[in-house]
Motif scaffolding. Structure first.
Motif, PDB file in Angstrom:
ATOM      1  N   ALA A 181       3.519   1.673   7.712  1.00 40.61           N
ATOM      2  CA  ALA A 181       4.263   1.837   6.465  1.00 40.61           C
ATOM      3  C   ALA A 181       4.834   0.507   5.987  1.00 40.61           C
ATOM      4  O   ALA A 181       4.841   0.206   4.778  1.00 40.61           O
ATOM      5  N   GLU A 182       5.308  -0.308   6.917  1.00 45.03           N
ATOM      6  CA  GLU A 182       5.838  -1.625   6.547  1.00 45.03           C
ATOM      7  C   GLU A 182       4.729  -2.540   6.029  1.00 45.03           C
ATOM      8  O   GLU A 182       4.928  -3.308   5.079  1.00 45.03           O
ATOM      9  N   LEU A 183       3.557  -2.459   6.636  1.00 42.91           N
ATOM     10  CA  LEU A 183       2.407  -3.222   6.159  1.00 42.91           C
ATOM     11  C   LEU A 183       2.072  -2.833   4.723  1.00 42.91           C
ATOM     12  O   LEU A 183       1.858  -3.694   3.857  1.00 42.91           O
ATOM     13  N   ALA A 184       2.043  -1.527   4.458  1.00 39.54           N
ATOM     14  CA  ALA A 184       1.742  -1.054   3.108  1.00 39.54           C
ATOM     15  C   ALA A 184       2.813  -1.492   2.112  1.00 39.54           C
ATOM     16  O   ALA A 184       2.504  -1.850   0.960  1.00 39.54           O
ATOM     17  N   ALA A 185       4.074  -1.492   2.534  1.00 38.70           N
ATOM     18  CA  ALA A 185       5.158  -1.889   1.638  1.00 38.70           C
ATOM     19  C   ALA A 185       5.090  -3.371   1.296  1.00 38.70           C
ATOM     20  O   ALA A 185       5.458  -3.779   0.190  1.00 38.70           O
ATOM     21  N   ARG A 186       4.630  -4.195   2.241  1.00 35.52           N
ATOM     22  CA  ARG A 186       4.521  -5.634   1.974  1.00 35.52           C
ATOM     23  C   ARG A 186       3.385  -5.963   1.018  1.00 35.52           C
ATOM     24  O   ARG A 186       3.398  -7.019   0.365  1.00 35.52           O
ATOM     25  N   HIS A 187       2.394  -5.072   0.930  1.00 37.28           N
ATOM     26  CA  HIS A 187       1.205  -5.334   0.111  1.00 37.28           C
ATOM     27  C   HIS A 187       0.899  -4.104  -0.745  1.00 37.28           C
ATOM     28  O   HIS A 187      -0.094  -3.406  -0.499  1.00 37.28           O
ATOM     29  N   PRO A 188       1.728  -3.819  -1.742  1.00 39.83           N
ATOM     30  CA  PRO A 188       1.511  -2.611  -2.553  1.00 39.83           C
ATOM     31  C   PRO A 188       0.108  -2.598  -3.169  1.00 39.83           C
ATOM     32  O   PRO A 188      -0.342  -3.584  -3.755  1.00 39.83           O
ATOM     33  N   GLY A 189      -0.577  -1.487  -2.965  1.00 41.53           N
ATOM     34  CA  GLY A 189      -1.912  -1.344  -3.508  1.00 41.53           C
ATOM     35  C   GLY A 189      -3.014  -1.875  -2.625  1.00 41.53           C
ATOM     36  O   GLY A 189      -4.182  -1.516  -2.800  1.00 41.53           O
ATOM     37  N   GLU A 219     -10.459  -3.476  -2.189  1.00 41.19           N
ATOM     38  CA  GLU A 219      -9.157  -3.693  -2.801  1.00 41.19           C
ATOM     39  C   GLU A 219      -8.056  -2.991  -2.023  1.00 41.19           C
ATOM     40  O   GLU A 219      -6.968  -3.533  -1.837  1.00 41.19           O
ATOM     41  N   THR A 220      -8.340  -1.759  -1.540  1.00 44.46           N
ATOM     42  CA  THR A 220      -7.347  -0.978  -0.809  1.00 44.46           C
ATOM     43  C   THR A 220      -7.949  -0.472   0.493  1.00 44.46           C
ATOM     44  O   THR A 220      -9.016   0.140   0.491  1.00 44.46           O
ATOM     45  N   ALA A 221      -7.260  -0.730   1.588  1.00 43.92           N
ATOM     46  CA  ALA A 221      -7.678  -0.224   2.897  1.00 43.92           C
ATOM     47  C   ALA A 221      -6.673   0.810   3.372  1.00 43.92           C
ATOM     48  O   ALA A 221      -5.467   0.535   3.415  1.00 43.92           O
ATOM     49  N   ILE A 222      -7.156   1.999   3.700  1.00 42.83           N
ATOM     50  CA  ILE A 222      -6.313   3.037   4.283  1.00 42.83           C
ATOM     51  C   ILE A 222      -6.454   2.900   5.798  1.00 42.83           C
ATOM     52  O   ILE A 222      -7.464   3.304   6.382  1.00 42.83           O
ATOM     53  N   VAL A 223      -5.442   2.304   6.420  1.00 46.61           N
ATOM     54  CA  VAL A 223      -5.570   1.924   7.824  1.00 46.61           C
ATOM     55  C   VAL A 223      -5.139   3.059   8.749  1.00 46.61           C
ATOM     56  O   VAL A 223      -4.348   3.931   8.376  1.00 46.61           O
ATOM     57  N   SER A 224      -5.661   3.006   9.965  1.00 46.55           N
ATOM     58  CA  SER A 224      -5.319   4.001  10.978  1.00 46.55           C
ATOM     59  C   SER A 224      -5.588   3.401  12.343  1.00 46.55           C
ATOM     60  O   SER A 224      -6.328   2.425  12.480  1.00 46.55           O
ATOM     61  N   ARG A 258      -2.172   8.305  -5.475  1.00 50.99           N
ATOM     62  CA  ARG A 258      -1.281   7.170  -5.711  1.00 50.99           C
ATOM     63  C   ARG A 258      -2.046   5.907  -6.075  1.00 50.99           C
ATOM     64  O   ARG A 258      -1.477   4.970  -6.630  1.00 50.99           O
ATOM     65  N   TYR A 259      -3.368   5.870  -5.792  1.00 51.07           N
ATOM     66  CA  TYR A 259      -4.150   4.680  -6.080  1.00 51.07           C
ATOM     67  C   TYR A 259      -4.893   4.768  -7.409  1.00 51.07           C
ATOM     68  O   TYR A 259      -5.637   3.856  -7.767  1.00 51.07           O
ATOM     69  N   THR A 260      -4.693   5.835  -8.148  1.00 49.49           N
ATOM     70  CA  THR A 260      -5.430   6.040  -9.383  1.00 49.49           C
ATOM     71  C   THR A 260      -5.190   4.902 -10.371  1.00 49.49           C
ATOM     72  O   THR A 260      -6.122   4.342 -10.949  1.00 49.49           O
ATOM     73  N   ALA A 261      -3.921   4.541 -10.587  1.00 48.87           N
ATOM     74  CA  ALA A 261      -3.613   3.506 -11.578  1.00 48.87           C
ATOM     75  C   ALA A 261      -4.157   2.144 -11.163  1.00 48.87           C
ATOM     76  O   ALA A 261      -4.524   1.322 -12.002  1.00 48.87           O
ATOM     77  N   LEU A 262      -4.222   1.899  -9.854  1.00 51.64           N
ATOM     78  CA  LEU A 262      -4.663   0.602  -9.364  1.00 51.64           C
ATOM     79  C   LEU A 262      -6.167   0.415  -9.505  1.00 51.64           C
ATOM     80  O   LEU A 262      -6.660  -0.708  -9.529  1.00 51.64           O
ATOM     81  N   HIS A 263      -6.901   1.522  -9.560  1.00 49.64           N
ATOM     82  CA  HIS A 263      -8.359   1.439  -9.574  1.00 49.64           C
ATOM     83  C   HIS A 263      -8.929   2.066 -10.852  1.00 49.64           C
ATOM     84  O   HIS A 263     -10.020   2.601 -10.839  1.00 49.64           O
TER      85      HIS A 263
END
Length: 312
Positions: free
Chosen positions: A81-89, A50-55, A306-311
């Motif tokens: 950061a822009e990628l994360a903003a386009r796909h919240p969560g 559901e969520t990927a922490i990219v690097s 920050r991902y607590t509510a999403l999962h």
């Protein structure tokens, strides 16, 4: 979708890849895999993420020049950061910094956390042969301790020539991770900076299998005990990327404990087939539902609130 949080997932911004191509650089001998936003989302859906922490993987952004490294780190981090903003969560990111340029790394750390709201940093296990316990990196480590930062540690090319016929990504990456963990322990970074949470790639390299040997031999030139060194080695978090096998995963769980093992895929460098192989092995592994959720979701949520509510 299982709701997994993947802490070992890479992005390859096109401009960054172009710089590597100009210099003939690879990720430890691997040819560049295909990457795009759409491919990343499709792979996440295919593997229950559901969520990927990219690097950004090795070789990072310092390609020989401090000024270029600072410019490239800023580009990579803003791209993430822009990628994360386009796909919240769906996406978060570990920011890239400019080591061995410590001054640049401190500046980019501040920007990444304060302006871009990064989830943590990615640090390469070694930079020009210097491992993370090197005193030169102390100012950055002190700042990361002050910030209670999460640091994802990714292997890089070992110092010295590669062995004939054995690309670095096959075996050297595991040694590189082990070396930097030992460096951090021997330099007492783990105890001086207890507010840094280190996540080691690929199940912690050789640590789960060799911990007692590592700890015992570290006592040869130290006044510390085996038990001291074992405790420090066991304090790391590790991801499951390319580790969810019948031989590796039990060792990681036995040594680190389920509360320190976090789901990871290493996509796209592990390839879709490689990720599918290890994800299937993980799915088949005999774990109770609570432990499985702990590894797939809850351990990452504890580090990345920050991902607590999403999962939930």
């Amino acid at each position: 979708m299982s709701g997994r949080i993947d802490v070992h997932n890479h992005l390859i911004p096109p401009r960054y890849q172009a710089r590597l191509d100009e210099r003939g650089l690879t990720a430890g001998g691997l040819p560049a895999p295909a990457w795009s936003e759409d491919l990343a989302l499709a792979a996440m859906d295919a593997h229950g993420v559901e969520t990927a922490i990219v690097s950004v993987s090795t070789p990072g952004v310092h390609l020989g020049d401090d000024a270029e490294a600072r410019e490239l780190a800023r580009h990579v981090n803003e791209y993430a950061a822009e990628l994360a903003a386009r796909h919240p969560g769906r996406f978060g990111f570990f920011a890239t910094v400019t080591l061995p340029d410590v001054e640049g790394a401190l500046a980019e750390t501040a920007y990444a956390f304060d302006e871009l709201h990064a989830d943590g940093l990615i640090l390469l296990a070694n930079v020009d042969g210097r491992y993370l316990g090197d005193p030169e990196f102390e100012p950055l480590l002190a700042e990361l301790d002050r910030r209670h930062a999460v640091v994802f540690v990714h292997p890089s090319k070992l110092p010295g020539p590669a062995a004939d016929g054995i690309p670095p990504y096959i075996a050297d990456f595991l040694l590189d991770t082990t070396r930097t963990a030992v460096s951090l322990v021997r330099a007492d970074v783990i105890r001086r900076h207890p507010n840094i949470t280190f996540i080691l790639s690929h199940g912690g390299g050789f640590i789960p299998f060799a911990a007692h040997r590592l700890a015992m031999t570290m006592t040869f030139d130290s006044g510390r005990t085996v038990e001291d060194f074992l405790a420090d080695l066991a304090s790391f978090r590790v991801d499951t990327a390319q580790t969810s096998s019948p031989t590796s995963l039990p060792a990681a769980l036995e040594f680190f404990g389920a509360d320190k093992v976090i789901f990871g895929t290493d996509w796209p460098h592990a390839s879709n087939s490689g990720v599918a192989y290890f994800t299937q092995r993980f799915a088949e592994f005999d774990l109770d539902a609570t432990t499985r959720r702990t590894i797939e979701i809850d351990n990452a949520r504890a580090l990345l609130p920050r991902y607590t509510a999403l999962h939930a």
